[in-house]
Design a protein around this motif. Structure first.
Motif, PDB file in Angstrom:
ATOM      1  N   ILE A 111       0.835  -1.204   0.000  1.00 17.71           N
ATOM      2  CA  ILE A 111       0.000   0.000   0.000  1.00 17.71           C
ATOM      3  C   ILE A 111       0.867   1.250   0.000  1.00 17.71           C
ATOM      4  CG2 ILE A 111      -1.704   1.326   1.309  1.00 17.71           C
ATOM      5  CD1 ILE A 111      -2.836  -1.323   2.324  1.00 17.71           C
ATOM      6  N   GLU A 112       1.955   1.229   0.769  1.00 14.53           N
ATOM      7  CA  GLU A 112       2.832   2.400   0.824  1.00 14.53           C
ATOM      8  C   GLU A 112       3.402   2.732  -0.548  1.00 14.53           C
ATOM      9  OE1 GLU A 112       5.642   1.367   3.826  1.00 14.53           O
ATOM     10  OE2 GLU A 112       4.422   2.166   5.465  1.00 14.53           O
ATOM     11  N   LEU A 113       3.636   1.696  -1.362  1.00 14.49           N
ATOM     12  CA  LEU A 113       4.128   1.931  -2.722  1.00 14.49           C
ATOM     13  C   LEU A 113       3.054   2.535  -3.616  1.00 14.49           C
ATOM     14  CD1 LEU A 113       6.115  -1.371  -3.404  1.00 14.49           C
ATOM     15  CD2 LEU A 113       7.068   0.896  -2.980  1.00 14.49           C
ATOM     16  N   THR A 114       1.797   2.375  -3.198  1.00 18.35           N
ATOM     17  CA  THR A 114       0.672   2.759  -4.050  1.00 18.35           C
ATOM     18  C   THR A 114      -0.009   4.031  -3.570  1.00 18.35           C
ATOM     19  OG1 THR A 114       0.338   0.359  -4.251  1.00 18.35           O
ATOM     20  CG2 THR A 114      -1.320   1.750  -5.253  1.00 18.35           C
ATOM     21  N   GLU A 115       0.327   4.503  -2.364  1.00 22.37           N
ATOM     22  CA  GLU A 115      -0.346   5.689  -1.840  1.00 22.37           C
ATOM     23  C   GLU A 115      -0.149   6.876  -2.777  1.00 22.37           C
ATOM     24  OE1 GLU A 115      -0.936   5.792   2.840  1.00 22.37           O
ATOM     25  OE2 GLU A 115       1.171   5.756   2.283  1.00 22.37           O
ATOM     26  N   LYS A 116      -1.227   7.607  -2.985  1.00 23.68           N
ATOM     27  CA  LYS A 116      -1.193   8.752  -3.885  1.00 23.68           C
ATOM     28  C   LYS A 116      -2.115   9.825  -3.335  1.00 23.68           C
ATOM     29  CE  LYS A 116      -1.743   9.881  -8.806  1.00 23.68           C
ATOM     30  NZ  LYS A 116      -2.174   9.360 -10.125  1.00 23.68           N
ATOM     31  N   GLU A 117      -1.598  11.032  -3.217  1.00 25.76           N
ATOM     32  CA  GLU A 117      -2.329  12.139  -2.617  1.00 25.76           C
ATOM     33  C   GLU A 117      -3.664  12.362  -3.322  1.00 25.76           C
ATOM     34  OE1 GLU A 117      -1.976  15.218   0.416  1.00 25.76           O
ATOM     35  OE2 GLU A 117      -0.688  13.533  -0.104  1.00 25.76           O
ATOM     36  N   GLY A 118      -4.702  12.685  -2.533  1.00 33.05           N
ATOM     37  CA  GLY A 118      -5.993  13.000  -3.125  1.00 33.05           C
ATOM     38  C   GLY A 118      -7.175  12.438  -2.365  1.00 33.05           C
ATOM     39  N   ILE A 119      -6.931  11.512  -1.432  1.00 38.67           N
ATOM     40  CA  ILE A 119      -7.983  10.947  -0.595  1.00 38.67           C
ATOM     41  C   ILE A 119      -7.424  10.774   0.808  1.00 38.67           C
ATOM     42  CG2 ILE A 119      -7.344   8.623  -1.335  1.00 38.67           C
ATOM     43  CD1 ILE A 119     -10.900   9.631  -0.331  1.00 38.67           C
ATOM     44  N   LYS A 120      -8.220  11.060   1.818  1.00 40.04           N
ATOM     45  CA  LYS A 120      -7.834  10.840   3.204  1.00 40.04           C
ATOM     46  C   LYS A 120      -8.889   9.983   3.883  1.00 40.04           C
ATOM     47  CE  LYS A 120      -3.940  13.063   3.695  1.00 40.04           C
ATOM     48  NZ  LYS A 120      -2.704  12.302   4.005  1.00 40.04           N
ATOM     49  N   ILE A 121      -8.434   8.990   4.652  1.00 41.64           N
ATOM     50  CA  ILE A 121      -9.335   8.167   5.448  1.00 41.64           C
ATOM     51  C   ILE A 121      -8.823   8.137   6.873  1.00 41.64           C
ATOM     52  CG2 ILE A 121      -8.127   6.021   4.797  1.00 41.64           C
ATOM     53  CD1 ILE A 121     -10.890   4.619   5.017  1.00 41.64           C
ATOM     54  N   TRP A 122      -9.727   8.237   7.853  1.00 44.20           N
ATOM     55  CA  TRP A 122      -9.334   8.198   9.247  1.00 44.20           C
ATOM     56  C   TRP A 122     -10.516   7.713  10.084  1.00 44.20           C
ATOM     57  CZ3 TRP A 122     -10.675  12.483   6.540  1.00 44.20           C
ATOM     58  CH2 TRP A 122     -11.582  13.388   7.096  1.00 44.20           C
ATOM     59  N   THR A 123     -10.241   7.394  11.340  1.00 44.18           N
ATOM     60  CA  THR A 123     -11.287   6.951  12.254  1.00 44.18           C
ATOM     61  C   THR A 123     -11.342   7.886  13.449  1.00 44.18           C
ATOM     62  OG1 THR A 123      -9.710   5.430  13.295  1.00 44.18           O
ATOM     63  CG2 THR A 123     -11.142   4.528  11.585  1.00 44.18           C
ATOM     64  N   ASP A 124     -12.411   7.768  14.230  1.00 41.86           N
ATOM     65  CA  ASP A 124     -12.580   8.700  15.349  1.00 41.86           C
ATOM     66  C   ASP A 124     -11.608   8.428  16.487  1.00 41.86           C
ATOM     67  OD1 ASP A 124     -13.933   6.290  15.787  1.00 41.86           O
ATOM     68  OD2 ASP A 124     -15.449   7.197  17.075  1.00 41.86           O
ATOM     69  N   LYS A 125     -10.993   7.232  16.508  1.00 37.12           N
ATOM     70  CA  LYS A 125      -9.995   6.908  17.522  1.00 37.12           C
ATOM     71  C   LYS A 125      -8.905   6.059  16.885  1.00 37.12           C
ATOM     72  CE  LYS A 125     -11.327   5.581  21.591  1.00 37.12           C
ATOM     73  NZ  LYS A 125     -11.996   4.792  22.666  1.00 37.12           N
ATOM     74  N   GLY A 126      -7.766   5.979  17.559  1.00 32.37           N
ATOM     75  CA  GLY A 126      -6.684   5.139  17.066  1.00 32.37           C
ATOM     76  C   GLY A 126      -6.656   3.766  17.699  1.00 32.37           C
ATOM     77  N   CYS A 127      -7.392   3.602  18.820  1.00 34.39           N
ATOM     78  CA  CYS A 127      -7.443   2.331  19.544  1.00 34.39           C
ATOM     79  C   CYS A 127      -8.853   2.145  20.085  1.00 34.39           C
ATOM     80  CB  CYS A 127      -6.419   2.331  20.681  1.00 34.39           C
ATOM     81  SG  CYS A 127      -6.421   0.837  21.698  1.00 34.39           S
ATOM     82  N   TYR A 128      -9.355   0.903  20.016  1.00 33.19           N
ATOM     83  CA  TYR A 128     -10.729   0.627  20.438  1.00 33.19           C
ATOM     84  C   TYR A 128     -10.765  -0.528  21.428  1.00 33.19           C
ATOM     85  CZ  TYR A 128     -12.113   3.554  16.504  1.00 33.19           C
ATOM     86  OH  TYR A 128     -12.266   4.601  15.637  1.00 33.19           O
ATOM     87  N   GLU A 129     -11.535  -0.328  22.501  1.00 30.77           N
ATOM     88  CA  GLU A 129     -11.820  -1.422  23.417  1.00 30.77           C
ATOM     89  C   GLU A 129     -12.809  -2.376  22.748  1.00 30.77           C
ATOM     90  OE1 GLU A 129     -10.192  -1.606  26.122  1.00 30.77           O
ATOM     91  OE2 GLU A 129      -9.461   0.446  26.421  1.00 30.77           O
ATOM     92  N   THR A 130     -12.769  -3.639  23.139  1.00 35.63           N
ATOM     93  CA  THR A 130     -13.720  -4.613  22.594  1.00 35.63           C
ATOM     94  C   THR A 130     -15.151  -4.156  22.869  1.00 35.63           C
ATOM     95  OG1 THR A 130     -12.173  -6.436  22.861  1.00 35.63           O
ATOM     96  CG2 THR A 130     -14.509  -7.002  22.712  1.00 35.63           C
ATOM     97  N   GLY A 131     -15.952  -4.114  21.819  1.00 32.46           N
ATOM     98  CA  GLY A 131     -17.348  -3.704  21.946  1.00 32.46           C
ATOM     99  C   GLY A 131     -17.596  -2.244  21.644  1.00 32.46           C
ATOM    100  N   GLU A 132     -16.535  -1.452  21.503  1.00 29.60           N
ATOM    101  CA  GLU A 132     -16.728  -0.041  21.159  1.00 29.60           C
ATOM    102  C   GLU A 132     -17.160   0.098  19.704  1.00 29.60           C
ATOM    103  OE1 GLU A 132     -14.372   3.336  23.319  1.00 29.60           O
ATOM    104  OE2 GLU A 132     -12.932   1.903  22.509  1.00 29.60           O
ATOM    105  N   TYR A 133     -17.867   1.181  19.428  1.00 25.42           N
ATOM    106  CA  TYR A 133     -18.293   1.463  18.065  1.00 25.42           C
ATOM    107  C   TYR A 133     -17.314   2.417  17.393  1.00 25.42           C
ATOM    108  CZ  TYR A 133     -22.679  -0.796  19.275  1.00 25.42           C
ATOM    109  OH  TYR A 133     -23.620  -1.715  19.671  1.00 25.42           O
ATOM    110  N   MET A 134     -17.073   2.160  16.131  1.00 26.79           N
ATOM    111  CA  MET A 134     -16.103   2.935  15.365  1.00 26.79           C
ATOM    112  C   MET A 134     -16.809   3.746  14.282  1.00 26.79           C
ATOM    113  SD  MET A 134     -12.845   1.538  13.127  1.00 26.79           S
ATOM    114  CE  MET A 134     -13.871   0.700  11.928  1.00 26.79           C
ATOM    115  N   THR A 135     -16.317   4.968  14.071  1.00 27.70           N
ATOM    116  CA  THR A 135     -16.790   5.804  12.971  1.00 27.70           C
ATOM    117  C   THR A 135     -15.631   6.053  12.016  1.00 27.70           C
ATOM    118  OG1 THR A 135     -18.388   6.906  14.417  1.00 27.70           O
ATOM    119  CG2 THR A 135     -17.863   7.994  12.334  1.00 27.70           C
TER     120      THR A 135
END
Length: 545
Positions: A32-56
């Protein structure tokens, strides 16, 4: 990760899920690092999740197009999160920030690690967008690594006129350590003024930094290691820089805001490593930037006092690229490495440190004695909505553009340097096998050059080769270099005039009739770029060595 909807279990509604082939997340990440190309960003509301937490999940693209989000899990399974049963149309508009699930959606992403996995294990999200609907590979029947290769090949085979971009994001499983209160940034300046000239002007830049701190101290700690010469700050001190708008230094208290370290060798990788590790330990932050302030000479290795970067007159030393890599390999990963020094924006330099930082900022040309304008940089950062790495880079570029000392300045993604080096190597191979001496000499004569005549602009050279060499395979290889460079480039500014063709990154290409004596240092042992590419082989044919 199990995804349980508010009304339905989303795991059974995902378009495609595959598993059982064995995980290779590190291999996937490298592809993926070889293929990354500027123009789109993806992220989540947290960097670490407890079991059962909801992710956005959030994503935002520069241009409209068709988005696919892959989820690579640590048990070897892979899923497509977008499109899905609830969002079958994956067309998104450029410039719009999307949230998944959006408020009111009948599903949620519930984080439950696969059996046998837990704290510290991670998932990788890969967002890929194309301006046309092309039918990207689905996970069915693929191992994770072969799927990543297939996606990479599909993107790289697209016609040049079809825009695409990709971005990767990782998150971890808990239990999550409680995050201590941290500022957004620790900004480190390795201020090497152990030099007859720079020792006399270093206080001006330190005063600029103090004034700039007044703009950003609520979310940034600025830490400086300053070593001078003679009567000008003769020994090393580490500063937690304080806000001050006078022409004299602010008040510093030993052991609280300043720490004396005695005479230090600023040309030693040990000194750089110890400074960065101390600063990041004492002033932890969400993001780290390092600027090396001193003379610079690009990759150049010899003679001793004019080699690489950070020349220390007292110790007759300077950091070679190999030593720079050694130092940065033993410190926390950096968001930005900048060089307030001459001639450092080279592919040979960036390739050396590509694994230890995300972005490279510097100049292809020599700088004036005033160097960077830290008041303008930090003032520009203050005016931006969020102090994220992208905005800090913009502040570095806009804060220096047009100042008397700066003729060129650019920023590039170091994640793109592996791909760029591969393309340069392929161009070198094609130039050797389809050798056209007259066309290459013509390109070398016309190409944008810098203070060292043997440092030339990489993109401009590729353009000239594309337009002047008749071989179709050479032309294609030159276009690939241009494409890879454009994917890595974040921002570029030049003064125009004699620097109008400075595109943002230089490469070593000496005149066959005036090969510098220090060419002997351009070896596998000294530079990873030489070791990993065929560029040196092309140079040997070109200059007849």
């Amino acid at each position: 990760m199990k995804r349980l909807g508010a009304f339905l279990a989303l795991t059974v509604c995902l378009w495609l899920v595959t598993g059982g082939f064995g995980a290779d997340l590190e291999g996937v990440k490298a592809i993926i690092e070889l293929t990354e190309k500027e123009g789109i960003k993806i992220w989540t509301d947290k960097g670490c999740y407890e079991t059962g937490e909801y992710m956005t999940i959030y994503f935002k693209a520069e241009h409209s197009g068709y988005l696919t989000v892959y989820d690579f899990m640590p048990d070897g399974s892979t899923a497509i999160l977008f499109p899905n049963a609830y969002y079958q149309n994956n067309y998104i508009k450029g410039g719009v920030e999307y949230q998944l699930p959006a408020p009111g959606d009948p599903f949620k992403f519930k984080v439950v690690p696969p059996s046998g996995f837990g704290q510290g294990d991670r998932e990788i999200l890969w967002a890929v967008i194309t301006e046309e609907e092309i039918g990207l590979p689905d996970p069915k029947g693929y191992s994770q690594k072969s799927l990543a290769y297939s996606i990479k090949a599909t993107l790289e085979d697209l016609p040049e006129d079809i825009w695409w971009a990709s971005d990767m994001h990782e998150f971890a499983y808990g239990p999550c350590e409680e995050e201590e209160a941290r500022k957004e940034w620790t900004f480190m300046v390795y201020l090497n003024a152990d030099d007859s000239f720079l020792s006399q002007v270093a206080s001006d830049d330190f005063n600029e930094i103090e004034e700039g701190v007044c703009k950003v101290e609520t979310y940034m700690d600025v830490i400086v290691l300053w070593d001078g010469l003679g009567t000008h700050h003769p020994t090393g001190k580490r500063y937690h820089v304080q806000c001050d708008q006078t022409s004299s230094l602010a008040h510093y208290t030993e052991g609280e805001t300043v720490w004396s370290v005695g005479e230090v060798d600023m040309g030693s990788p040990k000194t750089l490593k110890e400074f960065v590790n101390w600063a990041t330990s004492e002033f932890p932050a969400k993001h780290y930037a390092l600027v090396i302030w001193d003379h610079g000479s690009g990759w150049k290795k010899a003679p001793a006092f004019v080699r690489g970067v950070s020349f220390d007159q007292t110790n007759n030393s300077g950091l070679t690229m190999k030593e720079l890599r050694s130092a940065l390999s033993e410190v926390p990963h950096l968001d930005i490495v900048g060089f307030d020094a001459c001639l450092m924006q080279m592919i040979e330099v960036g390739y050396e440190i590509k694994d230890y930082a995300d972005f490279l900022v510097g100049s292809e040309e020599i700088e004036g004695g005033d160097g960077w304008d830290y008041v303008r940089i930090l003032s520009a950062l203050k005016g931006m909505r969020t102090p994220d790495p992208g905005n800090f880079i913009k502040a570095m570029i806009s804060g220096n553009a047009g100042t008397p000392a700066i003729k060129t300045i650019s920023a590039l993604k170091l994640t793109g340097f592996r791909r760029l080096a591969e393309r340069v190597s392929k161009l070198a191979e094609k130039l050797i096998s389809n050798y056209d001496e007259d066309a290459i000499l013509s390109a070398r004569k016309k190409v944008q050059k810098f203070y060292y005549d043997s440092y030339v602009d990489l993109r401009h050279f590729a353009e000239l080769i594309r337009d002047n060499v008749h071989s179709s395979s050479v032309q294609a290889a030159a276009r690939d270099v241009i494409s890879a460079f454009d994917s890595a480039l974040v921002s570029n500014w030049n003064k125009g005039g004699r620097w109008k063709d400075a595109k943002g990154l230089s490469i070593f290409l000496p005149d066959p009739d005036q090969v510098p004596s220090w060419y002997s240092g351009y070896t596998n042992a000294n530079l990873q770029f030489v070791q990993d590419t065929k560029w040196k082989e092309f140079l040997e044919k070109f200059i007849g060595h």
